[in-house]
Write a protein that holds these residues in place. Sequence first.
Motif, mmCIF file in Angstrom:
data_model
loop_
_atom_site.group_PDB
_atom_site.id
_atom_site.type_symbol
_atom_site.label_atom_id
_atom_site.label_comp_id
_atom_site.label_asym_id
_atom_site.label_seq_id
_atom_site.Cartn_x
_atom_site.Cartn_y
_atom_site.Cartn_z
ATOM 1 N N GLU A 276 0.820 -1.217 0.000
ATOM 2 C CA GLU A 276 0.000 0.000 0.000
ATOM 3 C C GLU A 276 0.856 1.271 0.000
ATOM 4 O O GLU A 276 0.520 2.269 0.629
ATOM 5 C CB GLU A 276 -0.946 0.003 1.201
ATOM 6 C CG GLU A 276 -2.029 -1.039 1.139
ATOM 7 C CD GLU A 276 -3.084 -0.750 0.076
ATOM 8 O OE1 GLU A 276 -3.299 0.425 -0.255
ATOM 9 O OE2 GLU A 276 -3.692 -1.717 -0.420
ATOM 10 N N HIS B 64 -1.071 4.301 -0.875
ATOM 11 C CA HIS B 64 -2.424 4.304 -0.322
ATOM 12 C C HIS B 64 -2.969 5.718 -0.118
ATOM 13 O O HIS B 64 -4.130 6.000 -0.449
ATOM 14 C CB HIS B 64 -2.452 3.556 1.010
ATOM 15 C CG HIS B 64 -3.817 3.508 1.632
ATOM 16 N ND1 HIS B 64 -4.829 2.709 1.134
ATOM 17 C CD2 HIS B 64 -4.351 4.177 2.680
ATOM 18 C CE1 HIS B 64 -5.920 2.878 1.854
ATOM 19 N NE2 HIS B 64 -5.670 3.774 2.799
ATOM 20 N N GLU C 226 -2.406 8.279 -1.679
ATOM 21 C CA GLU C 226 -2.609 8.972 -2.947
ATOM 22 C C GLU C 226 -3.883 8.500 -3.648
ATOM 23 O O GLU C 226 -4.231 9.004 -4.718
ATOM 24 C CB GLU C 226 -1.400 8.759 -3.868
ATOM 25 C CG GLU C 226 -0.098 9.309 -3.308
ATOM 26 C CD GLU C 226 1.109 8.909 -4.143
ATOM 27 O OE1 GLU C 226 0.918 8.573 -5.332
ATOM 28 O OE2 GLU C 226 2.230 8.928 -3.620
ATOM 29 N N GLY C 227 -4.563 7.523 -3.054
ATOM 30 C CA GLY C 227 -5.764 6.971 -3.669
ATOM 31 C C GLY C 227 -7.027 7.713 -3.255
ATOM 32 O O GLY C 227 -7.003 8.634 -2.436
ATOM 33 N N ARG C 228 -8.138 7.277 -3.812
ATOM 34 C CA ARG C 228 -9.419 7.933 -3.542
ATOM 35 C C ARG C 228 -10.031 7.459 -2.228
ATOM 36 O O ARG C 228 -10.680 8.230 -1.526
ATOM 37 C CB ARG C 228 -10.385 7.667 -4.688
ATOM 38 C CG ARG C 228 -9.988 8.323 -6.011
ATOM 39 C CD ARG C 228 -11.046 8.077 -7.073
ATOM 40 N NE ARG C 228 -10.714 8.749 -8.334
ATOM 41 C CZ ARG C 228 -11.478 8.710 -9.420
ATOM 42 N NH1 ARG C 228 -12.621 8.030 -9.399
ATOM 43 N NH2 ARG C 228 -11.100 9.345 -10.514
ATOM 44 N N LYS D 105 0.529 13.725 -3.089
ATOM 45 C CA LYS D 105 -0.241 13.103 -2.012
ATOM 46 C C LYS D 105 -1.241 14.082 -1.418
ATOM 47 O O LYS D 105 -2.390 13.724 -1.135
ATOM 48 C CB LYS D 105 0.706 12.590 -0.924
ATOM 49 C CG LYS D 105 0.001 11.804 0.181
ATOM 50 C CD LYS D 105 0.951 11.449 1.307
ATOM 51 C CE LYS D 105 1.041 12.579 2.310
ATOM 52 N NZ LYS D 105 1.850 12.221 3.490
ATOM 53 N N ALA E 243 -4.302 14.549 -3.474
ATOM 54 C CA ALA E 243 -5.214 13.413 -3.307
ATOM 55 C C ALA E 243 -5.951 13.506 -1.977
ATOM 56 O O ALA E 243 -7.154 13.242 -1.895
ATOM 57 C CB ALA E 243 -4.434 12.104 -3.405
ATOM 58 N N SER F 161 -9.905 13.222 -0.645
ATOM 59 C CA SER F 161 -10.357 12.101 0.173
ATOM 60 C C SER F 161 -10.628 12.488 1.617
ATOM 61 O O SER F 161 -11.546 11.957 2.254
ATOM 62 C CB SER F 161 -9.323 10.969 0.136
ATOM 63 O OG SER F 161 -8.070 11.408 0.673
#
Length: 250
Positions: A46, A49, A51-53, A170, A173, A177
């Motif tokens: 991860e 991680h 940097e994800g939605r 990051k 993102a 989020s």
Amino acid sequence: MPNRVTNVGYGNRTPFLSSTASAELRAEIDAQLDQQVLEWYANVPEAAHLEGRNVDSEYYKRNLIETAWRIRMLRVSEAKALVEIAKISPEAAQVWANYEQEEMLHDELFIADLEKAGVSREQFLATEPYLSTKLLTGYFSYLLDHEGPLGVVAYSYLVEYVNVKLEPRKLEALKKSVGESNIGGQINHSHTDINDDHPGEVWAAVRHLLRSQDDIDAFKRYLREHQQILAQYFEELYLDTIARAEKQPA
């Protein structure tokens, strides 16, 4: 009778590397770090991680907790490093002292974001850091006792270079989020790193501490070793949050 006073940085203070050689070495080091970043994304669970939605809440909060503890504990070793740096190079000590002055209280930035995530200061203080965080602190102590301050400074170059390179992505993102109003501390921390050119500042100290090819070789090793310890931390973080949640019965 010769003067018995030593370890005050009054020896040969001409840098081992000329300004041109220093720039060439820094480019070589940066290329090494770029490769290490690729390895990081390929091998650390991860790694991207944040940097994800869909950010796992427990992962996010625990990472803030560990970051604040890491700053609090490492600043003790980094302050001790100033003494050892001053024995070698007053020029490097001046740069390092200024850098530490700018970074010293940044734990509070992450604690502020923790409170916005629902973790009180009391909860933070009651949370014992991970073993991997303690081991990184212990490695700093080992370096100062047995190898000198160069390895401690190498850690700062690693994290400052990577932060300036990757942190803006990051944070963009996390704005989506977590919410921009909830990550003000992290944004301020990143702005300091970028606007005050912390990679360049740390490199200025590095240049004055490099006294031989052996030092250069050691510096490259320190960058790899620090990344290995940080990878242990992110694996521990993953196992304690995301992986643990996945094992819970639905």
